[in-house]
Design a protein around this motif. Sequence first.
Motif, PDB file in Angstrom:
ATOM      1  N   LYS A   1     -13.655  49.794  12.004  1.00  0.00           N
ATOM      2  CA  LYS A   1     -15.014  49.250  12.036  1.00  0.00           C
ATOM      3  C   LYS A   1     -15.881  50.029  13.027  1.00  0.00           C
ATOM      4  O   LYS A   1     -17.016  50.420  12.715  1.00  0.00           O
ATOM      5  CB  LYS A   1     -14.974  47.776  12.415  1.00  0.00           C
ATOM      6  N   ILE A   2     -15.323  50.253  14.227  1.00  0.00           N
ATOM      7  CA  ILE A   2     -16.091  51.002  15.237  1.00  0.00           C
ATOM      8  C   ILE A   2     -16.355  52.419  14.761  1.00  0.00           C
ATOM      9  O   ILE A   2     -17.456  52.974  14.951  1.00  0.00           O
ATOM     10  CB  ILE A   2     -15.328  51.007  16.576  1.00  0.00           C
ATOM     11  N   CYS A   3     -15.369  53.011  14.117  1.00  0.00           N
ATOM     12  CA  CYS A   3     -15.512  54.388  13.632  1.00  0.00           C
ATOM     13  C   CYS A   3     -16.602  54.466  12.555  1.00  0.00           C
ATOM     14  O   CYS A   3     -17.406  55.411  12.531  1.00  0.00           O
ATOM     15  CB  CYS A   3     -14.174  54.882  13.098  1.00  0.00           C
ATOM     16  N   LYS A   4     -16.629  53.483  11.675  1.00  0.00           N
ATOM     17  CA  LYS A   4     -17.687  53.450  10.649  1.00  0.00           C
ATOM     18  C   LYS A   4     -19.059  53.328  11.302  1.00  0.00           C
ATOM     19  O   LYS A   4     -20.037  53.963  10.866  1.00  0.00           O
ATOM     20  CB  LYS A   4     -17.437  52.291   9.691  1.00  0.00           C
ATOM     21  N   ASP A   5     -19.121  52.483  12.357  1.00  0.00           N
ATOM     22  CA  ASP A   5     -20.392  52.340  13.069  1.00  0.00           C
ATOM     23  C   ASP A   5     -20.820  53.659  13.702  1.00  0.00           C
ATOM     24  O   ASP A   5     -22.019  54.013  13.693  1.00  0.00           O
ATOM     25  CB  ASP A   5     -20.271  51.260  14.150  1.00  0.00           C
TER      26      ASP A   5
ATOM     27  N   ARG B   1     -11.627  61.063  11.512  1.00  0.00           N
ATOM     28  CA  ARG B   1     -10.928  59.905  12.068  1.00  0.00           C
ATOM     29  C   ARG B   1     -11.142  58.676  11.190  1.00  0.00           C
ATOM     30  O   ARG B   1     -10.208  57.884  10.953  1.00  0.00           O
ATOM     31  CB  ARG B   1     -11.440  59.635  13.484  1.00  0.00           C
ATOM     32  N   GLU B   2     -12.366  58.526  10.676  1.00  0.00           N
ATOM     33  CA  GLU B   2     -12.642  57.412   9.778  1.00  0.00           C
ATOM     34  C   GLU B   2     -11.780  57.504   8.526  1.00  0.00           C
ATOM     35  O   GLU B   2     -11.198  56.512   8.074  1.00  0.00           O
ATOM     36  CB  GLU B   2     -14.122  57.398   9.399  1.00  0.00           C
ATOM     37  N   LYS B   3     -11.673  58.693   7.989  1.00  0.00           N
ATOM     38  CA  LYS B   3     -10.866  58.887   6.786  1.00  0.00           C
ATOM     39  C   LYS B   3      -9.400  58.599   7.065  1.00  0.00           C
ATOM     40  O   LYS B   3      -8.701  57.966   6.255  1.00  0.00           O
ATOM     41  CB  LYS B   3     -11.047  60.324   6.283  1.00  0.00           C
TER      42      LYS B   3
END
Length: 409
Positions: free
Chosen positions: A77-81, A134-136
Motif C-alpha cells: 500500500k505504501i509503495c503504491k502511494d 519494488r511495487e511489482k
Amino acid sequence: GVNADSIKQASEQLNSRWIEFCQLLSERLNWLEYQNNIITFYNQLQQLEQMTTTAENWLKTQPTTTSEPTAIKSQLKICKDEVNRLSALQPQIERLKIQSIALKEKGQGPVFLDADFVAFTNHFNQVFADVQAREKELQTIFDTLPPMRYQETMSTIRTWIQQSENKLAIPQLSVTEYEIMEQRLGELQALQSSLQEQQSGLNYLSTTVKEISKKAPSEISQKYQSEFEEIEGRWKKLSSQLVEHCQKLEEQMNKLRKIQNHIKTLKKWMAEVDVFLKEEWPALGDSEILKKQLKQCRLLVNDIQTIQPSLNSVNEGGQKIKNEAEPEFASRLETELKELNTQWDYMCRQVYARKEALKGGLDKTVSLQKDLSEMHEWMTQAEEEYLERDFEYKTPDELQRAVEEMKVK
C-alpha cells in the motif's frame, strides 16, 4: 536673460541621461527577473530532489524480504502511494525542463544549470524505477500469499492444538475411582474424535503450502513450509499421545475392574462360607450329618487351596495399582485389601478348626458305634447260647459252676 542654446543643450543632456537611466533600469530589472527565475527554478528543483530523496530513503529502510501477509500488504500500500506521488511529480518536472531550456537560451544562466537538471532527472528516473520495481515485486509476492481461509484455518488448528496440549499436560492416567477414569477416557476419546474433525483443515493447509512453494519466492515458501511442518509435528505428537493415553487408561481400568471383580467374588464366597460356619453343630452321635459337614469342610479346604493363588494375585495386582494410583484412592485400596486378607485368614482358621472338630467328632461317633455293634453282637451270641442250655434242676454246685461260666462270658 540666459542664453537659450545653453538651456536647450542642458535639456537634451538631461533627456539623454534619462533615456540611458531608463534603459539601464530596464536591463537591471530584466537581470533581476532572470535571477529570480533561476532562483525559483532551483527552489523547485530542490523541492523535487527532496521528495525524490525521501522516496529513496523510504525504499532503503524497507526490508528486502518479508513473509508476514500483514507486513507485505502494508508495504504494498505504501509503495503504491509512493508510485502515485512520484507519478504526480512528472508534469512538474516537465514544466521545469521547459524552464531550463528557456533559461539556457538567454545564455545568461549558470553553466551548470543543464547539468544539474540532467543529474536530477537521472536520479528521479532511477528512484521511480526502483519504487515501481519494488511495487511489482511486492505485488507478485502478495499474489502468491495464501488466501484468508488459510490464515483462519491455521489459527483455528493452532488454537485447538494448544488447548489439547494443555489438557494432556494435566496428569489423568493415575488410578482412581472407576467412574472417574471412565469419564476421563470419554474426554480423551472426544479429543480423538475432534482430532479427526480437524483433519480436513490440516489437509487443506498441506495442499495450500504445496501450491505456494510452486510460485512464491524461496523465502516465502520456506516460511510457510516451516510453519506447516511445525503444526504437523505437533499434530502427529498429539495424535500419538492421545492413542497412548487412551491405551494406558484402558489398561488401568481393566486392571482395576479385574481386581474389583476378584475382590467381589472372594467376598461373596467368604459370605457363603460364613453361613455354613454359623450352622448348628450336629449331635455327636449323628454320623450322617457329621460326615456330610466334614465333606463340606474338606471341599472348602480344597476351595481355599484353589482360591489362594487368586488372593495372592489380587494382593500383587493391588500393590502395583497402589503405586500408580492417586494417594486418596491408594489409601482406600490398601485398607480394603487389609480387611480382605484379615477376613480371609479368619475364615481359613475357622474352616480348618471346623474340619478338625468334625473329624474328631466323627471318629468318636464311629468308635462308639463300633463298640455298640460289638456289644450287640456279643449279647446276641450270649443270648443264643443261654437259650440252648439245659435249665433242668441241678444241684447247687452245678448251678454255682454255671453262674461262674456266665460271669466269665
